[in-house]
Write an enzyme that holds these catalytic residues in place. Sequence first.
Site, mmCIF file in Angstrom:
data_model
loop_
_atom_site.group_PDB
_atom_site.id
_atom_site.type_symbol
_atom_site.label_atom_id
_atom_site.label_comp_id
_atom_site.label_asym_id
_atom_site.label_seq_id
_atom_site.Cartn_x
_atom_site.Cartn_y
_atom_site.Cartn_z
ATOM 1 N N ASP A 284 0.809 -1.125 0.007
ATOM 2 C CA ASP A 284 0.076 0.036 0.078
ATOM 3 C C ASP A 284 1.015 1.385 -0.261
ATOM 4 O O ASP A 284 1.890 1.314 0.363
ATOM 5 C CB ASP A 284 -0.953 0.023 1.339
ATOM 6 N N ASN B 17 -10.260 -2.922 -6.584
ATOM 7 C CA ASN B 17 -9.308 -2.076 -7.398
ATOM 8 C C ASN B 17 -9.821 -1.446 -8.639
ATOM 9 O O ASN B 17 -9.397 -0.697 -9.393
ATOM 10 C CB ASN B 17 -7.889 -2.402 -7.636
HETATM 11 C C1 FPP Z 1 -1.844 0.160 -3.374
HETATM 12 O O1 FPP Z 1 -1.582 1.342 -3.509
HETATM 13 C C2 FPP Z 1 -1.347 -0.731 -4.312
HETATM 14 C C3 FPP Z 1 -2.215 -1.267 -5.332
HETATM 15 C C4 FPP Z 1 -3.572 -0.866 -5.460
HETATM 16 C C5 FPP Z 1 -1.597 -1.854 -6.617
HETATM 17 C C6 FPP Z 1 -0.360 -2.369 -6.313
HETATM 18 C C7 FPP Z 1 0.189 -3.174 -7.557
HETATM 19 C C8 FPP Z 1 1.412 -3.233 -7.946
HETATM 20 C C9 FPP Z 1 2.431 -2.925 -7.282
HETATM 21 C C10 FPP Z 1 1.863 -3.484 -9.328
HETATM 22 C C11 FPP Z 1 1.327 -4.798 -9.861
HETATM 23 C C12 FPP Z 1 1.836 -5.262 -11.161
HETATM 24 C C13 FPP Z 1 2.260 -6.571 -11.372
HETATM 25 C C14 FPP Z 1 3.197 -6.723 -12.374
HETATM 26 C C15 FPP Z 1 1.651 -7.815 -10.717
HETATM 27 P P1 FPP Z 1 -2.467 2.554 -3.516
HETATM 28 O O2 FPP Z 1 -2.816 3.004 -4.981
HETATM 29 O O3 FPP Z 1 -3.661 2.196 -2.867
HETATM 30 O O4 FPP Z 1 -1.848 3.715 -2.674
HETATM 31 P P2 FPP Z 1 -2.503 4.884 -1.906
HETATM 32 O O5 FPP Z 1 -3.288 4.457 -0.625
HETATM 33 O O6 FPP Z 1 -1.344 5.803 -1.535
HETATM 34 O O7 FPP Z 1 -3.267 5.725 -2.785
#
Ligand code: FPP
Length: 237
Positions: free
Chosen positions: A24, A72
Amino acid sequence: MKSKDLYNGLDKTKLPRHIAFIMDGNGRWASKRMLPRKAGHKAGVKTMRKVISDCVHMGIEVVSVYAFSTENKFRPKDEVDALMQLIRDNIYDMLKELIAEGVKVTFMGDLSFFAADIRESLDKVLRESSDGKKAVVNIALNYGGRDEILQAVNKCVQDGKTVTSEEFARYLYTADLPDPDLIVRTSGECRLSNFMLYQAAYSEIVVTKTLWPDFDRNELVDVLSEYAKRNRRYGKV
Ligand code: FPP
């Protein structure tokens, strides 16, 4: 870096068998730099690659990562598109060296959501890694813990079965995996967000304030040291 350098004083006998990451903070990492959210996810992929590799080289048997949840996909279209492109561009490349070393890759989630070309890459990863014995890398894609449990319950009903908890676990995506011993969540949020709800019953949870793209080997050693200090009682005394 050689395996022996990885541990940095960690007691190898107290490593988790299964570590799971709720990655996250990508969006906040990007916002802090005045970058679009997709730049945070791109940086998150680099971290994911390094952390998975470090865990495998430390000898951890199973590494799970929450890469894309059932929720998501309801984010704005341009962010979902960017995540799809990252998966498309990286899923095979980021794993090919580990596969060559004998790592088996599994995916948990409803993969029917993904475009045909992405599914082909996922299939290629599954095919090429299916004989891997060194470790398991388990990637949650379009995964939700509630959906997983409901699907398992419905299968039990279809099979006309009353099941024990061990039998029920066989109906989950993680049928062949041990439950996570340690769940790490970055960015300071203290919740599971629909991740491995059944499997997490006795998992130790470590929350770190670090935003996922900044999570590095030192942080990994810190969370593993914290885990090594935990006294796991499984509800007993
Ligand atoms: C949370 O951060 C992260 C995600 C929703 C996506 C995680 C995905 C990846 C790291 C890449 C996946 C790729 C592959 C190749 C499998 P957030 O966007 O919720 O962060 P925030 O809470 O700060 O908004």
